[in-house]
Design a protein around this motif. Structure first.
Motif, PDB file in Angstrom:
ATOM      1  N   ARG A 102       3.183   0.259  -3.705  1.00  0.00           N
ATOM      2  CA  ARG A 102       3.221  -0.751  -4.772  1.00  0.00           C
ATOM      3  C   ARG A 102       3.709  -2.098  -4.227  1.00  0.00           C
ATOM      4  NH1 ARG A 102       4.790   3.807  -7.207  1.00  0.00           N
ATOM      5  NH2 ARG A 102       7.020   3.383  -7.186  1.00  0.00           N
ATOM      6  N   LYS A 103       4.636  -2.085  -3.303  1.00  0.00           N
ATOM      7  CA  LYS A 103       5.154  -3.335  -2.721  1.00  0.00           C
ATOM      8  C   LYS A 103       4.124  -4.002  -1.813  1.00  0.00           C
ATOM      9  CE  LYS A 103       9.564  -3.446  -3.961  1.00  0.00           C
ATOM     10  NZ  LYS A 103      10.094  -4.536  -4.742  1.00  0.00           N
ATOM     11  N   LEU A 104       3.374  -3.183  -1.052  1.00  0.00           N
ATOM     12  CA  LEU A 104       2.470  -3.699  -0.032  1.00  0.00           C
ATOM     13  C   LEU A 104       1.019  -3.810  -0.478  1.00  0.00           C
ATOM     14  CD1 LEU A 104       3.917  -1.599   2.907  1.00  0.00           C
ATOM     15  CD2 LEU A 104       4.009  -4.081   2.738  1.00  0.00           C
ATOM     16  N   GLY A 105       0.626  -2.983  -1.437  1.00  0.00           N
ATOM     17  CA  GLY A 105      -0.770  -2.964  -1.846  1.00  0.00           C
ATOM     18  C   GLY A 105      -1.685  -2.298  -0.835  1.00  0.00           C
ATOM     19  N   CYS A 106      -1.116  -1.512   0.067  1.00  0.00           N
ATOM     20  CA  CYS A 106      -1.909  -0.856   1.114  1.00  0.00           C
ATOM     21  C   CYS A 106      -1.304   0.517   1.409  1.00  0.00           C
ATOM     22  CB  CYS A 106      -1.917  -1.706   2.379  1.00  0.00           C
ATOM     23  SG  CYS A 106      -2.753  -0.921   3.777  1.00  0.00           S
ATOM     24  N   ALA A 107      -2.079   1.562   1.161  1.00  0.00           N
ATOM     25  CA  ALA A 107      -1.579   2.925   1.354  1.00  0.00           C
ATOM     26  C   ALA A 107      -1.282   3.224   2.823  1.00  0.00           C
ATOM     27  CB  ALA A 107      -2.587   3.935   0.812  1.00  0.00           C
ATOM     28  N   LEU A 161       5.315   2.521   7.040  1.00  0.00           N
ATOM     29  CA  LEU A 161       6.680   2.071   6.805  1.00  0.00           C
ATOM     30  C   LEU A 161       7.569   3.188   6.249  1.00  0.00           C
ATOM     31  CD1 LEU A 161       6.205  -1.586   5.556  1.00  0.00           C
ATOM     32  CD2 LEU A 161       6.631  -0.742   7.854  1.00  0.00           C
ATOM     33  N   ALA A 162       6.990   4.119   5.510  1.00  0.00           N
ATOM     34  CA  ALA A 162       7.765   5.289   5.074  1.00  0.00           C
ATOM     35  C   ALA A 162       8.176   6.095   6.306  1.00  0.00           C
ATOM     36  CB  ALA A 162       6.942   6.151   4.114  1.00  0.00           C
ATOM     37  N   HIS A 163       7.249   6.249   7.230  1.00  0.00           N
ATOM     38  CA  HIS A 163       7.539   6.937   8.492  1.00  0.00           C
ATOM     39  C   HIS A 163       8.656   6.206   9.246  1.00  0.00           C
ATOM     40  CE1 HIS A 163       6.703   9.070  12.235  1.00  0.00           C
ATOM     41  NE2 HIS A 163       6.681   7.909  12.835  1.00  0.00           N
ATOM     42  N   ASP A 164       8.549   4.886   9.336  1.00  0.00           N
ATOM     43  CA  ASP A 164       9.571   4.093  10.026  1.00  0.00           C
ATOM     44  C   ASP A 164      10.934   4.219   9.347  1.00  0.00           C
ATOM     45  OD1 ASP A 164       7.596   3.277  11.755  1.00  0.00           O
ATOM     46  OD2 ASP A 164       7.423   1.244  10.939  1.00  0.00           O
ATOM     47  N   TYR A 210      19.422   5.054  -1.895  1.00  0.00           N
ATOM     48  CA  TYR A 210      19.694   4.939  -0.461  1.00  0.00           C
ATOM     49  C   TYR A 210      18.393   4.687   0.306  1.00  0.00           C
ATOM     50  CZ  TYR A 210      21.317   6.068   4.206  1.00  0.00           C
ATOM     51  OH  TYR A 210      21.609   6.001   5.544  1.00  0.00           O
ATOM     52  N   LEU A 211      17.363   5.484   0.013  1.00  0.00           N
ATOM     53  CA  LEU A 211      16.076   5.312   0.688  1.00  0.00           C
ATOM     54  C   LEU A 211      15.468   3.944   0.388  1.00  0.00           C
ATOM     55  CD1 LEU A 211      14.476   8.834   0.233  1.00  0.00           C
ATOM     56  CD2 LEU A 211      15.177   7.776   2.383  1.00  0.00           C
ATOM     57  N   THR A 212      15.641   3.464  -0.839  1.00  0.00           N
ATOM     58  CA  THR A 212      15.134   2.146  -1.203  1.00  0.00           C
ATOM     59  C   THR A 212      15.810   1.061  -0.365  1.00  0.00           C
ATOM     60  OG1 THR A 212      14.662   2.865  -3.464  1.00  0.00           O
ATOM     61  CG2 THR A 212      14.849   0.498  -3.105  1.00  0.00           C
ATOM     62  N   THR A 213      17.115   1.171  -0.194  1.00  0.00           N
ATOM     63  CA  THR A 213      17.850   0.189   0.600  1.00  0.00           C
ATOM     64  C   THR A 213      17.358   0.183   2.048  1.00  0.00           C
ATOM     65  OG1 THR A 213      19.793   0.407  -0.799  1.00  0.00           O
ATOM     66  CG2 THR A 213      20.140  -0.504   1.404  1.00  0.00           C
ATOM     67  N   VAL A 214      17.234   1.357   2.639  1.00  0.00           N
ATOM     68  CA  VAL A 214      16.765   1.454   4.028  1.00  0.00           C
ATOM     69  C   VAL A 214      15.328   0.948   4.121  1.00  0.00           C
ATOM     70  CG1 VAL A 214      16.309   3.012   5.965  1.00  0.00           C
ATOM     71  CG2 VAL A 214      18.350   3.343   4.551  1.00  0.00           C
ATOM     72  N   ALA A 215      14.480   1.356   3.182  1.00  0.00           N
ATOM     73  CA  ALA A 215      13.072   0.947   3.198  1.00  0.00           C
ATOM     74  C   ALA A 215      12.925  -0.556   3.004  1.00  0.00           C
ATOM     75  CB  ALA A 215      12.297   1.703   2.126  1.00  0.00           C
ATOM     76  N   GLN A 216      13.790  -1.169   2.188  1.00  0.00           N
ATOM     77  CA  GLN A 216      13.730  -2.621   2.012  1.00  0.00           C
ATOM     78  C   GLN A 216      14.027  -3.335   3.328  1.00  0.00           C
ATOM     79  OE1 GLN A 216      16.423  -2.998  -1.340  1.00  0.00           O
ATOM     80  NE2 GLN A 216      14.735  -3.522  -2.703  1.00  0.00           N
ATOM     81  N   ARG A 217      14.950  -2.803   4.097  1.00  0.00           N
ATOM     82  CA  ARG A 217      15.243  -3.404   5.408  1.00  0.00           C
ATOM     83  C   ARG A 217      14.048  -3.255   6.349  1.00  0.00           C
ATOM     84  NH1 ARG A 217      21.070  -0.717   5.329  1.00  0.00           N
ATOM     85  NH2 ARG A 217      22.074  -2.221   3.964  1.00  0.00           N
ATOM     86  N   VAL A 218      13.427  -2.084   6.321  1.00  0.00           N
ATOM     87  CA  VAL A 218      12.237  -1.854   7.145  1.00  0.00           C
ATOM     88  C   VAL A 218      11.120  -2.803   6.690  1.00  0.00           C
ATOM     89  CG1 VAL A 218      10.427  -0.160   7.688  1.00  0.00           C
ATOM     90  CG2 VAL A 218      12.836   0.527   7.726  1.00  0.00           C
ATOM     91  N   LEU A 219      10.962  -2.953   5.390  1.00  0.00           N
ATOM     92  CA  LEU A 219       9.943  -3.839   4.827  1.00  0.00           C
ATOM     93  C   LEU A 219      10.212  -5.292   5.204  1.00  0.00           C
ATOM     94  CD1 LEU A 219       7.444  -3.834   3.010  1.00  0.00           C
ATOM     95  CD2 LEU A 219       8.974  -3.983   1.036  1.00  0.00           C
TER      96      LEU A 219
END
Length: 173
Positions: free
Chosen positions: A29-34, A40-43, A63-72
């Motif tokens: 939803r954030k990226l518009g690309c599966a 990025l989920a993998h990362d 917690y996952l959202t916070t980490v994923a936001q940093r990766v994003l």
């Protein structure tokens, strides 16, 4: 494998099986690309595995959202750096265009430099980049940034100090 490593691996495995699909959807939803979302989920989970201590997340999705936001954020920053470099190289004569391998190395180096300088004021970064990448003299930097020579020296010392300490603690070694 130490007992702490085993605990961490079990925690990441539990998070992965319980929340990977949700995280991938959130990123899509954030990226518009599966495809990018899957990468990025993998990362995100790789970043969790690289930790030195157990996670013990009481709110796993937060917690996952916070980490994923940093990766994003890192992903978007890398795209900005790569695009700026591609814009600059597009102005070079065709025979000077680097190979795809050289391009990848250059972009990775620029991303590392950006990370080393992270947190410094924009003027300090500009002074450092003018000196290191453009070979500008202190006088040229002072004229470009409309600052004194003493300020140029302070800025360059500050940027050099930050790079030195980031490298000495093993952040980019």
């Amino acid at each position: 494998m130490s007992s702490e490593d085993a605990v961490l691996h079990r925690e990441v495995e539990t998070l992965y099986f319980a929340h990977h699909t949700w995280l991938r959807g959130w990123l899509r939803r954030k990226l518009g690309c599966a495809h990018r979302a899957a990468d990025l989920a993998h990362d995100t989970f790789l970043r969790l595995l690289a930790r030195d201590e157990p996670i013990d997340a009481r709110e796993p999705r937060a917690y996952l959202t916070t980490v994923a936001q940093r990766v994003l954020y890192n992903h978007w920053r890398r795209e900005q750096i790569e695009q700026a470099w591609l814009d600059a190289i597009a102005q070079a004569p065709e025979p000077l265009a680097p190979s795809p391998e050289e391009r990848a190395i250059i972009v990775e180096t620029l991303v590392e430099i950006d990370a080393l300088l992270d947190g410094l004021p924009v003027a300090v970064k500009r002074a450092f980049l003018l000196a290191q990448l453009d070979g500008a003299t202190h006088a040229q930097i002072a004229a470009e940034l409309h600052i004194s020579l003493a300020t140029v020296k302070r800025y360059l010392a500050r940027a050099g100090e930050q790079c030195f300490f980031a490298l000495s603690v093993g952040t980019f070694a």
